[in-house]
Design a protein around this motif. Structure first.
Motif, PDB file in Angstrom:
ATOM      1  N   UNK A  42      12.836  -2.391   3.845  1.00 55.42           N
ATOM      2  CA  UNK A  42      12.230  -3.624   4.434  1.00 55.42           C
ATOM      3  C   UNK A  42      10.814  -3.893   4.010  1.00 55.42           C
ATOM      4  N   UNK A  43      10.587  -4.865   3.030  1.00 52.53           N
ATOM      5  CA  UNK A  43       9.392  -5.442   2.617  1.00 52.53           C
ATOM      6  C   UNK A  43       8.628  -6.125   3.917  1.00 52.53           C
ATOM      7  N   UNK A  44       7.835  -5.368   4.637  1.00 51.65           N
ATOM      8  CA  UNK A  44       7.618  -5.767   6.009  1.00 51.65           C
ATOM      9  C   UNK A  44       6.219  -6.826   5.994  1.00 51.65           C
ATOM     10  N   UNK A  45       5.168  -6.549   4.962  1.00 58.50           N
ATOM     11  CA  UNK A  45       4.180  -7.379   5.058  1.00 58.50           C
ATOM     12  C   UNK A  45       3.369  -7.117   3.779  1.00 58.50           C
ATOM     13  N   UNK A  46       2.366  -8.173   3.560  1.00 61.58           N
ATOM     14  CA  UNK A  46       1.583  -7.643   2.516  1.00 61.58           C
ATOM     15  C   UNK A  46       0.523  -6.975   2.651  1.00 61.58           C
TER      16      UNK A  46
ATOM     17  N   UNK B   4       2.865 -13.584   0.063  1.00 53.88           N
ATOM     18  CA  UNK B   4       1.615 -13.601  -0.936  1.00 53.88           C
ATOM     19  C   UNK B   4       0.387 -14.087  -0.110  1.00 53.88           C
ATOM     20  N   UNK B   5      -0.738 -13.495  -0.643  1.00 51.07           N
ATOM     21  CA  UNK B   5      -2.087 -13.908  -0.269  1.00 51.07           C
ATOM     22  C   UNK B   5      -2.667 -14.586  -1.125  1.00 51.07           C
ATOM     23  N   UNK B   6      -3.296 -16.017  -0.999  1.00 49.33           N
ATOM     24  CA  UNK B   6      -3.825 -16.703  -2.121  1.00 49.33           C
ATOM     25  C   UNK B   6      -5.077 -16.055  -2.640  1.00 49.33           C
TER      26      UNK B   6
ATOM     27  N   UNK C 146      -5.906  -7.139  -1.498  1.00 53.97           N
ATOM     28  CA  UNK C 146      -5.137  -6.202  -2.318  1.00 53.97           C
ATOM     29  C   UNK C 146      -5.782  -5.746  -3.752  1.00 53.97           C
ATOM     30  N   UNK C 147      -6.389  -4.599  -3.799  1.00 54.56           N
ATOM     31  CA  UNK C 147      -7.042  -4.198  -4.906  1.00 54.56           C
ATOM     32  C   UNK C 147      -8.063  -5.103  -5.599  1.00 54.56           C
ATOM     33  N   UNK C 148      -8.743  -5.761  -4.404  1.00 56.21           N
ATOM     34  CA  UNK C 148      -9.805  -6.671  -4.692  1.00 56.21           C
ATOM     35  C   UNK C 148      -9.418  -7.972  -5.338  1.00 56.21           C
ATOM     36  N   UNK C 149      -8.184  -8.446  -5.327  1.00 56.46           N
ATOM     37  CA  UNK C 149      -7.573  -9.597  -5.817  1.00 56.46           C
ATOM     38  C   UNK C 149      -6.662 -10.071  -5.071  1.00 56.46           C
ATOM     39  N   UNK C 150      -6.125 -11.429  -5.100  1.00 58.62           N
ATOM     40  CA  UNK C 150      -5.107 -11.972  -4.297  1.00 58.62           C
ATOM     41  C   UNK C 150      -3.711 -11.242  -4.551  1.00 58.62           C
ATOM     42  N   UNK C 151      -2.955 -11.192  -3.789  1.00 61.57           N
ATOM     43  CA  UNK C 151      -1.630 -10.536  -3.739  1.00 61.57           C
ATOM     44  C   UNK C 151      -0.662 -11.538  -4.074  1.00 61.57           C
ATOM     45  N   UNK C 152       0.078 -11.837  -5.271  1.00 61.83           N
ATOM     46  CA  UNK C 152       0.679 -13.191  -5.752  1.00 61.83           C
ATOM     47  C   UNK C 152       2.151 -13.067  -5.324  1.00 61.83           C
ATOM     48  N   UNK C 153       2.845 -13.876  -5.692  1.00 60.59           N
ATOM     49  CA  UNK C 153       4.543 -13.930  -5.243  1.00 60.59           C
ATOM     50  C   UNK C 153       5.003 -12.974  -6.559  1.00 60.59           C
ATOM     51  N   UNK C 154       4.507 -12.727  -7.549  1.00 63.17           N
ATOM     52  CA  UNK C 154       5.050 -12.246  -8.508  1.00 63.17           C
ATOM     53  C   UNK C 154       4.636 -10.633  -8.408  1.00 63.17           C
TER      54      UNK C 154
ATOM     55  N   UNK D 232       0.728  -1.235   0.135  1.00 66.52           N
ATOM     56  CA  UNK D 232      -0.115  -0.188   0.157  1.00 66.52           C
ATOM     57  C   UNK D 232       0.811   1.086  -0.134  1.00 66.52           C
ATOM     58  N   UNK D 233       1.746   1.180   0.654  1.00 71.16           N
ATOM     59  CA  UNK D 233       3.001   2.381   0.496  1.00 71.16           C
ATOM     60  C   UNK D 233       3.107   2.709  -0.931  1.00 71.16           C
TER      61      UNK D 233
END
Length: 413
Positions: free
Chosen positions: A154-158, A168-170, A179-187, A106-107
């Motif tokens: 430091x990437x602290x959290x998703x 990531x969030x499945x 995350x903007x209405x969808x999963x946050x992936x490893x990519x 979000x930052x």
């Protein structure tokens, strides 16, 4: 003659084998010494366990964590009472030369102005009114660089709401995170790491990226635990992919890699109580495929103010601590740079302060001095971290006792 030479050769070989057996098994190859075919490192690099700058000079990181960009306010903490530039100046004046700066996706992507996310006070902070979190981060990074502070992002959290165990969030419904209405992936995570690596490449004192803060829970280092066999949760593979992408985007950086909690693979010593991010044992036998001259192992370790362990209740506490630290991360110095990314506590004063924390912090400093490790990042600058407090107390006065502790850790400068 042939028989004599053969006998002599056998004796030499036997002697070599005996010497090798006495010396123990050979060190694992990957990870500490990059192959000779690799080009020399660009920018900041590690040699003999010590960080060096682009000109080859040793760099001691006298570091502090300054959070806020990872919280719902998406900006440095305490700007309702302090100026943002004044904070940077005070950090430098206190003797710190480095800041570990947590952030979240979000930052980078929220467009709400920061003055709508948190109250800003004082004329200096009026400069931030109407600016997005990313625009404030741009200003902060440039000012820290101008004042001569090294920065590790430091990437602290998703999530800005809580520390999430994976990078990531499945599904958007997972723990209520979206995350903007969808999963946050490893990519997505790798893309965001690459984004900041490239965006601040022009800043000379932007020294590194901590790939992910305290992977835990279902996360394992790699294969070995049959109850957590899904490779999506293997930190080693994820860190290697992220490191490769970051170093392609900005080859001048260092890559900081935190430990995990237990790997429970039958090879590590899983009987040692472990903090989140503290356990790097699998590096000894399943080493990271990351250039050793770009890799910083960055465990987190905390005492009884933060996380209860049976270790702290033992009759030989705090003398029992050093042996555990050695197994969990200390064994890798000086083959690798080992720089603790988070440690701290109330140190005997403040709400929630416990009687054992002073002994714990003193013991850690003594252990690090004995290892010749004088770089770390203390948690934290502002007082509003509930289980540690800060270098500043609730009245924004400097905790001179904590500063004296840190100066012992840093040693002669």
């Amino acid at each position: 003659m042939r028989k004599t030479l053969l006998g002599a050769t056998c004796l030499l070989v036997l002697g070599w084998l005996l010497l090798a057996a006495a010396a123990g098994p050979p060190a694992p190859l990957a990870t500490g010494s990059p192959p000779a075919t690799l080009p020399p490192p660009s920018g900041y690099h590690v040699r003999a366990g010590q960080v060096h700058d682009p000109d080859g000079r040793p760099v001691q990181l006298r570091g502090i964590n300054h959070f806020g960009f990872n919280a719902p306010i998406l900006q440095p903490q305490f700007l309702w009472k302090m100026g943002w530039k004044a904070q940077i100046t005070q950090i430098k004046t206190l003797g710190f030369n480095a800041v570990r700066l947590p952030f979240v996706p979000d930052t980078l992507h929220v467009t709400t102005p920061v003055d709508q996310l948190s109250w800003l006070d004082g004329p200096e902070n009026q400069q931030l009114v109407g600016k997005t979190p990313l625009q404030v981060l741009d200003l902060w990074m440039a000012e820290a660089d101008r004042q001569g502070l090294y920065v590790v992002l430091d990437f602290h959290s998703v999530s800005a709401q809580r520390q999430y165990p994976t990078w990531f969030v499945d599904t958007p419904a997972d723990f209520g995170l979206m995350y903007h209405g969808r999963a946050y992936t490893e990519q997505d995570w790798i893309d965001d790491l690459v984004f900041v690596a490239a965006r601040y490449a022009h800043l000379r004192r932007f020294i590194g990226i901590d790939l992910y803060n305290e992977p835990n829970g279902i996360v394992r280092w790699s294969a070995g635990d049959s109850s957590a066999a899904d490779p999506r949760y293997h930190w080693k593979t994820a860190a290697e992919k992220a490191a490769a992408a970051v170093l392609t985007a900005n080859p001048d950086l260092l890559v900081f890699v935190a430990g995990i909690t237990g790997n429970w693979d039958g090879r590590e010593d899983s009987t040692i109580p472990m903090n989140y991010g503290e356990n790097l044992q699998p590096q000894a036998y399943q080493p990271l495929d990351i250039r050793g001259d770009k890799l910083v192992l960055s465990p987190h370790t905390y005492g009884p103010d933060v996380y209860g362990k049976s270790t702290f209740e033992a009759s030989d506490y705090p003398a029992n601590l050093a042996a555990h630290w050695e197994v969990l991360f200390g064994q890798f110095h000086p083959r690798h740079a080992v720089i603790i990314g988070e440690w701290g506590g109330h140190y005997g004063r403040g709400p929630g302060a416990g009687p054992g924390d002073v002994a714990w912090q003193d013991a850690l400093v003594e252990y690090l001095q004995g290892k010749g490790i004088h770089s770390s990042f203390y948690w934290c600058y502002t007082p509003n971290s509930d289980d540690t407090g800060g270098i500043l107390d609730a009245q924004l006065r400097v905790r001179e006792d904590k500063m004296a502790l840190l100066r012992r850790h840093w040693g002669a400068q």
